[in-house]
Design an enzyme around this catalytic site. Structure first.
Site, short mmCIF file in Angstrom:
data_model
loop_
_atom_site.label_atom_id
_atom_site.label_comp_id
_atom_site.label_asym_id
_atom_site.label_seq_id
_atom_site.Cartn_x
_atom_site.Cartn_y
_atom_site.Cartn_z
N ASN A 148 0.64 -1.07 -0.12
CA ASN A 148 -0.06 0.07 0.29
C ASN A 148 1.06 1.27 -0.05
OD1 ASN A 148 -1.94 1.90 0.55
ND2 ASN A 148 -2.79 1.04 2.08
N ASP A 196 -5.23 16.31 13.79
CA ASP A 196 -5.58 14.99 14.67
C ASP A 196 -6.56 15.17 15.49
OD1 ASP A 196 -4.83 13.01 16.73
OD2 ASP A 196 -3.29 12.61 15.44
N GLY A 207 -8.68 10.39 6.35
CA GLY A 207 -9.47 10.57 5.24
C GLY A 207 -10.75 9.91 5.91
N ILE A 231 -10.12 7.27 13.65
CA ILE A 231 -11.03 7.78 14.65
C ILE A 231 -12.12 6.83 15.13
CG2 ILE A 231 -12.50 9.83 15.13
CD1 ILE A 231 -11.06 11.46 13.05
N GLY A 232 -12.63 6.45 14.10
CA GLY A 232 -13.85 5.40 14.50
C GLY A 232 -13.58 4.29 15.10
N GLU A 233 -12.28 3.74 15.09
CA GLU A 233 -11.85 2.52 16.06
C GLU A 233 -11.56 3.13 17.42
OE1 GLU A 233 -9.21 0.24 13.99
OE2 GLU A 233 -10.07 0.20 12.20
N GLU A 258 -7.34 -3.23 5.45
CA GLU A 258 -7.20 -3.23 3.96
C GLU A 258 -6.15 -4.21 3.35
OE1 GLU A 258 -8.53 1.47 3.21
OE2 GLU A 258 -6.11 0.98 3.86
N GLY A 291 -11.25 8.60 9.63
CA GLY A 291 -9.91 8.73 9.69
C GLY A 291 -9.41 10.04 9.38
N LYS A 302 3.48 0.92 3.17
CA LYS A 302 2.82 0.04 3.91
C LYS A 302 3.06 -1.66 3.37
CE LYS A 302 -0.11 2.92 6.50
NZ LYS A 302 -1.79 3.27 6.75
N ARG A 307 -7.15 13.50 18.02
CA ARG A 307 -6.58 13.15 19.57
C ARG A 307 -6.48 14.61 20.28
NH1 ARG A 307 -2.64 8.42 17.76
NH2 ARG A 307 -2.73 10.20 16.33
#
Length: 403
Positions: free
Chosen positions: A15, A286, A214, A332-334, A384, A212, A22, A288
């Site tokens: 990726n 970010d 994105g 963010i979702g996780e 992914e 995230g 990655k 956080r």
């Protein structure tokens, strides 16, 4: 193929981003990678992180110079040789952001496919060239093995005209000016996980919130993408880390015609200076940092983000004429229990009975609505790279069957 040979077959998921590469190595039919790695800050110093199957840090190869993507691929090869010299890479799979309207699933990399991917660069100029850099590097270092590409746009090819088109002259639609949608590999994985753990919900109406740096939403009706918030580019839809999300086109015309913006200045603002970063007055992109800052600048960005996510979920539900399940995923979702709470506490009117104790306890995949909630809410971590690895395994299996 003997059992021993199967055990020694590796499948490499790659990726490539603008300054990162990655990768994950999967063995045989295992869905857990034996090694994951991330080459970051390519071209500007560079850092390399390697982890084993249990998340433990692994030793790095001697040379971790990351001048470009080719050099990053050398680090990948050196890491494979250092830790798993007995593994033979049987196939490599690549994430590619844009597949146009041509591809509805993974395809083997051929000269024709590569030419098409190159032609789509004009549709995703900030992503596609870097995806191609990873492909070129892998072709150089793995010239003999089959390689395939998995498109972020492919999952959304099931959408109907009314959810793909813009209300502009139809001849532009015929030229490819349409909503493509992205984050497809993430949605593909979440879709497969729902089918595995809750098949009755998979047959219903699902909204997946990929939140995230994105950010986008996807309406999945009976396992098929029906609508999504991202459009022709990755700018559209929800606000993101540095991208604007939905905006009145008249604002852009005004900035060009009356405020003296050039096209390049406008592009930079929309992609790199907007979203959470812009809304917070430059404080941070970010979530956080915005949460921890406790400032009005941070809180206004969070309020805007939450409002748009709630509104987007409502729109996705309306598109399907109902919703049975909402899934949070991505960074963010996780990881942000606070954002999940803020979003869900505004969705009681559509049938969400939120359980904040479940929301804040534990990690990983779990239900965060009450047992009696008419609309279920879950957290499902995305993967992914596993989608890519599975496609690579299937490709090798098909080739072996033909042979």
């Amino acid at each position: 193929m003997s059992e021993n040979n199967v055990k020694n077959k590796g499948f490499l998921a790659l990726n490539a981003g603008s300054s990162s590469l990655k990768f994950a190595l999967y063995v045989a039919t295992q869905d857990n990678p034996v090694m994951v790695g991330n080459c970051e800050r390519i071209g500007s110093g560079g850092t390399v992180k390697l982890k084993g199957a249990s998340g433990e840090a692994l030793d790095l190869p001697e040379n971790c110079d990351l001048q470009n993507h080719q050099a990053a691929m050398e680090v990948v090869i050196a890491s494979l040789n250092l830790h798993f010299p007995e593994i033979e890479v049987a196939a490599a799979g690549h994430r590619v952001v844009h597949g146009g309207d041509a591809y509805d699933g993974p395809v083997m990399l051929t000269p024709e496919v590569l030419k098409n991917i190159e032609s789509f660069s004009k549709l995703a100029p900030l992503h596609q060239p870097h995806n191609l850099s990873g492909i070129y590097a892998a072709m150089e270092y793995f010239p003999e093995i089959p390689q395939l590409v998995c498109f972020d746009t492919a999952f959304h090819r099931t959408q109907e005209f009314e959810n793909k088109a813009f209300a502009i002259p139809y001849e532009l639609y015929e030229k490819g000016i349409m909503r493509y949608g992205f984050h497809g590999l993430s949605y593909d994985y979440i879709n497969s996980e729902i089918a595995r753990i809750a098949p009755e919900l998979h047959q219903g109406k699902v909204v997946v919130a990929h939140l995230g740096n994105g950010t986008s939403l996807c309406a999945i009706d009976n396992g098929k993408s029906k609508a999504t918030t991202m459009g022709f580019t990755v700018l559209d839809g929800l606000p993101m880390g540095t991208r604007c999300g939905q905006i009145d086109p008249g604002v852009l015309l005004h900035l060009l015609e009356s405020e003296g913006y050039s096209v390049s200045e406008l592009s930079r603002m929309l992609y790199y200076e907007s979203g959470l970063l812009g809304l917070s007055g430059g404080l941070s992109n970010d979530m956080r940092t915005l949460n921890e800052a406790g400032t009005e600048e941070g809180q206004r960005a969070i309020r805007y983000f939450v409002n748009k996510v709630r509104s987007g979920i409502s729109t996705m539900a309306a598109t399907m004429q109902g919703v049975d399940l909402i899934v949070f995923t991505a960074g963010i979702g996780e990881n942000s229990a606070e954002i999940r709470r803020l979003v869900c506490e505004g969705l009681g009117w559509i049938g969400v009975d939120f359980d904040n104790e479940r929301n804040t306890e534990g990690e990983g995949q779990r239900l965060i609505s009450t047992d009696d909630s008419r609309v279920k809410v879950m957290v499902i971590p995305t993967d992914e790279e596993l989608v890519i690895a599975r496609a690579a395994r299937e490709l090798v299996g098909q080739r072996a069957a033909v042979a």
